[in-house]
Motif scaffolding. Structure first.
Motif: not given
Length: 572
Positions: A252-255, A262-268, A278-282, A293-297
């Motif tokens: 696991x890791x944190x982005x 707004x921000x468009x993440x790797x999960x679309x 929010x999480x996304x599995x690679x 795991x997204x750490x978005x401000x």
């Protein structure tokens, strides 16, 4: 030998014996000559009897005793001699009937025959006749006809089914019947419509990362090919599933991202608010899941209006000089969060005459100018309309604010024990020492040291309640100190304060832990109570709503078991 025939009522006594039933009886004795003497009794016993004379009559009835009865009677008796010559007691059972009407409610299946007529439908029917006692009688029948019915019992079962007739079926069946009584008490013939479905089995093959929660509610962390669970298949029968589970390890890791609006993440997904869930599995190098795991401000752009009134011309922040009014020009700046801040100009250009001088004022806390209270530093305009043109008077107002600086120490000397103690204070500031009991201000005691005569004051509590600088006073967090005969000084309630202060809309009184306050009173400068708040011992804060309260200076009094606390507030 001798023979006698006797008939008697109820019983007969012969040669010392009493007989209560008919028969032939003998008696052996010795005659006067010493020879056997046999006497034979042929006895007939007739019994007295009783009976009931049942009579039904209209209106009145004269019985055999000569009495005329006009009401029903079942107690009158009369004694006759029966055919055997014995007493016969007759009891009268008399029913006196009048010309009557009767009503009967009958519920029957399919049809009902009444007074010679057969009815097959529900309804109300009447019959005029003379009753059995010769009295007029009108009979009314309230008839309910319930019909026998039939139905089908549709059943779907697995493998086998035992029906209401006690038979167990292992194959589908749509011909068996059984007769029941329906809710109306009529025959109900039920036909079975049975479908027999088969149970089945299967294997659930799963590959999971780190752990897998199966349908049995168990979370598996190691491979497993023995666990089973029973489900219902499409035929609603048992389906036994065997788990065939492979567990692979993941990482696991944190982005961490900061974006505007707004921000468009790797999960679309496009996120418009901050998000740290929010999480996304690679797929990692081990072909296992890698959960990011997204750490978005999200910092928001903002917009505002710059309202300006100018005389003749105005040069705005975009470098353009306007000579006419304008409310459409915009300019984009970068706000404190690094996002766009769009400012719209609301400019009024007029023939404005400014006053010759600008009024420059430096004061404390607030300033009243042209009937308005100002609490913040700034340049304010006041327009006075005359018969010639508008004149704008300008106020350049500076509100002195007290700034806290380095915390060092104040000194308190207890004359009783000649002991000196230090308490925190703000450097380059002066304190006003107040005796808590009665709120007495200790005149002249506003330096970095205060001397207390314990013998004179008893065991006083002191409060460093006002911080002064540049001639201005401002409330600060009050440090309350209790001086006692012993060598201790106790600092109390150092974490009680009001924020924000001044109060524009709503504010909060923050209470320190383990306080003993039970109420808060809001006073105006005339000492009148404006609002009262109740405080629970476990309460951490009190919400203040200034709605319908006139702007000005106010005092909050916190009432507690260990003494009262005073806080000064300004309501805008």
């Amino acid at each position: 030998t001798s023979s006698a025939s006797v008939t008697n009522c109820n019983s007969y006594t012969w040669n010392g014996n009493t007989y209560s039933s008919s028969g032939t009886y003998t008696y052996q004795t010795t005659n006067s000559k010493g020879c056997d003497s046999t006497a034979t009794l042929k006895l007939t016993i007739n019994n007295a009897n009783t009976g009931t004379d049942t009579q039904v009559s209209c209106d009145s009835y004269m019985w055999i005793n000569g009495t005329t009865y006009i009401t029903s009677n079942n107690t009158a008796t009369h004694t006759l001699e029966n055919a055997a010559g014995c007493d016969s007691v007759v009891t009268l059972d008399l029913t006196i009937n009048n010309a009557t009407t009767s009503s009967a409610s009958v519920t029957n299946c399919n049809s009902y025959t009444w007074n010679g007529n057969t009815y097959s439908s529900s309804g109300t029917y009447t019959y005029q006749t003379t009753n059995s006692n010769g009295c007029d009688s009108t009979a009314t029948l309230n008839l309910t006809i319930n019909n026998a019915n039939t139905g089908t019992d549709t059943q779907v079962s697995c493998d086998s089914y035992m029906w209401i007739n006690g038979t167990t079926y292992t194959t589908s069946n749509n011909t068996a019947t059984h007769t029941l009584e329906n809710a109306a008490g009529c025959d109900s013939v039920v036909t079975l419509d049975l479908t027999i479905n088969e149970s089945n089995t299967g294997t659930d093959t799963q590959i999971a990362i780190d752990s897998y929660a199966w349908i049995d509610g168990v979370t598996y962390t190691t491979p497993n090919n023995t666990a089973t669970f029973t489900l219902t298949n499409i035929n609603n029968c048992d389906s036994v599933v065997t788990l065939n589970l492979t567990i692979n390890n993941s990482n696991a890791g944190t982005d961490t991202q900061i974006a505007c609006d707004s921000y468009t993440w790797i999960d679309g997904m496009t996120y418009t608010t901050s998000n740290n869930t929010a999480t996304f599995t690679l797929t990692n190098s081990n072909n296992a899941d890698s959960v990011v795991t997204l750490n978005l401000t999200i910092n928001n752009s903002n917009s505002g209006t710059d309202t300006q009134i100018a005389c003749n011309t105005y040069t705005w922040i975009n470098g353009t000089t306007f000579t006419t009014s304008n409310n459409t020009a915009t300019h984009t700046l970068e706000n404190a969060a690094g996002c766009d801040s769009v400012v719209t100009l609301d400019l009024t250009i007029g023939s404005v005459i400014y006053a010759d001088t600008i009024e420059v004022i430096t004061t404390c806390n607030f300033y009243k100018w042209n009937e308005e209270l100002y609490f913040n530093s700034g340049i304010y305009n006041d327009t006075i309309t005359t018969s010639v043109c508008d004149s704008i008077y300008v106020l350049n107002l500076t509100i002195q604010e007290v700034e806290n600086s380095t915390i060092t120490g104040l000194t308190v000397v207890n004359l009783f024990s000649q002991t000196t103690y230090s308490v925190p204070y703000y450097e380059n500031s002066l304190y006003q020492w107040i005796l808590i009991e009665g709120g007495t201000i200790l005149s002249g005691e506003n330096s970095t040291q205060v001397v207390i005569d314990w013998n004179t004051l008893g065991a006083p509590q002191l409060c460093l309640s006002e911080l002064t600088k540049d001639g201005c006073l401002k409330d600060t967090i009050c440090t309350r100190i209790r001086v006692s005969e012993s060598t201790s000084i106790e600092e109390l309630y150092s974490n009680t304060y009001v924020f924000p202060n001044p109060i524009e809309d709503k504010s909060i009184i923050y209470l320190e832990p383990n306080h003993t306050f039970n109420s808060a009173l809001l006073y105006n400068i005339e000492g009148k109570i404006i609002t009262r708040y109740s405080i629970d011992k476990n309460q951490e804060k009190v919400n203040i709503n200034r709605k319908n309260i006139t702007p000005g200076f106010y005092m909050i009094k916190l009432v507690g078991l260990n003494g009262d606390r005073h806080l000064r507030v300004i309501i805008k």
